[in-house]
Design a protein around this motif. Structure first.
Motif, PDB file in Angstrom:
ATOM      1  N   SER A  16       0.825  -1.215   0.000  1.00 14.66           N
ATOM      2  CA  SER A  16       0.000   0.000   0.000  1.00 14.66           C
ATOM      3  C   SER A  16       0.855   1.259   0.000  1.00 14.66           C
ATOM      4  O   SER A  16       0.559   2.218  -0.727  1.00 14.66           O
ATOM      5  CB  SER A  16      -0.935   0.010   1.203  1.00 14.66           C
ATOM      6  N   LEU A  17       1.903   1.258   0.812  1.00 10.98           N
ATOM      7  CA  LEU A  17       2.785   2.429   0.863  1.00 10.98           C
ATOM      8  C   LEU A  17       3.480   2.672  -0.467  1.00 10.98           C
ATOM      9  O   LEU A  17       3.499   3.803  -0.967  1.00 10.98           O
ATOM     10  CB  LEU A  17       3.823   2.269   1.974  1.00 10.98           C
ATOM     11  N   HIS A  19       2.607   1.565  -3.438  1.00 16.87           N
ATOM     12  CA  HIS A  19       1.588   1.875  -4.442  1.00 16.87           C
ATOM     13  C   HIS A  19       1.139   3.333  -4.323  1.00 16.87           C
ATOM     14  O   HIS A  19       1.023   4.036  -5.329  1.00 16.87           O
ATOM     15  CB  HIS A  19       0.412   0.920  -4.252  1.00 16.87           C
ATOM     16  N   SER A  20       0.915   3.795  -3.112  1.00  9.80           N
ATOM     17  CA  SER A  20       0.481   5.183  -2.897  1.00  9.80           C
ATOM     18  C   SER A  20       1.586   6.179  -3.237  1.00  9.80           C
ATOM     19  O   SER A  20       1.310   7.233  -3.822  1.00  9.80           O
ATOM     20  CB  SER A  20       0.044   5.375  -1.441  1.00  9.80           C
ATOM     21  N   ALA A  23       1.828   6.590  -6.915  1.00 17.75           N
ATOM     22  CA  ALA A  23       0.661   7.272  -7.478  1.00 17.75           C
ATOM     23  C   ALA A  23       0.698   8.781  -7.211  1.00 17.75           C
ATOM     24  O   ALA A  23      -0.040   9.537  -7.850  1.00 17.75           O
ATOM     25  CB  ALA A  23      -0.619   6.684  -6.897  1.00 17.75           C
ATOM     26  N   ASP A  24       1.568   9.204  -6.316  1.00 16.18           N
ATOM     27  CA  ASP A  24       1.670  10.614  -5.947  1.00 16.18           C
ATOM     28  C   ASP A  24       2.206  11.440  -7.129  1.00 16.18           C
ATOM     29  O   ASP A  24       3.135  11.030  -7.815  1.00 16.18           O
ATOM     30  CB  ASP A  24       2.605  10.757  -4.743  1.00 16.18           C
TER      31      ASP A  24
END
Length: 75
Positions: A16-17, A19-20, A23-24
């Motif tokens: 999740s980290l 991936h996020s 995406a930033d």
């Protein structure tokens, strides 16, 4: 059994980290600055990386609980 749950949770948090972060918009801008030709391939690379990162999660989900059951039966 508890260790397999912790492993799954740790992997999911890590996924999740990453991936996020990817995406930033700031990360994408940085990649465009460093690799100008990468901007048109960024989405493809992002999706391929996400796909490859999800595969170990399914492996953990399928095989780790079974490993715990085997260990408890053999004792």
């Amino acid at each position: 059994m508890m260790s397999s749950i912790l492993i799954m949770a740790a992997y999911f948090v890590t996924f999740s980290l990453i991936h996020s972060l990817l995406a930033d918009h700031r990360i994408k801008s940085r990649v465009e600055q460093v690799l100008p030709d990468m901007d048109r391939w960024y989405r493809l690379a992002y999706n391929l990386l996400a796909t490859f990162m999800v595969l170990p999660f399914f492996y953990i989900l399928i095989f780790l609980p079974a490993m715990g059951e085997r260990n408890s039966v053999s004792c």
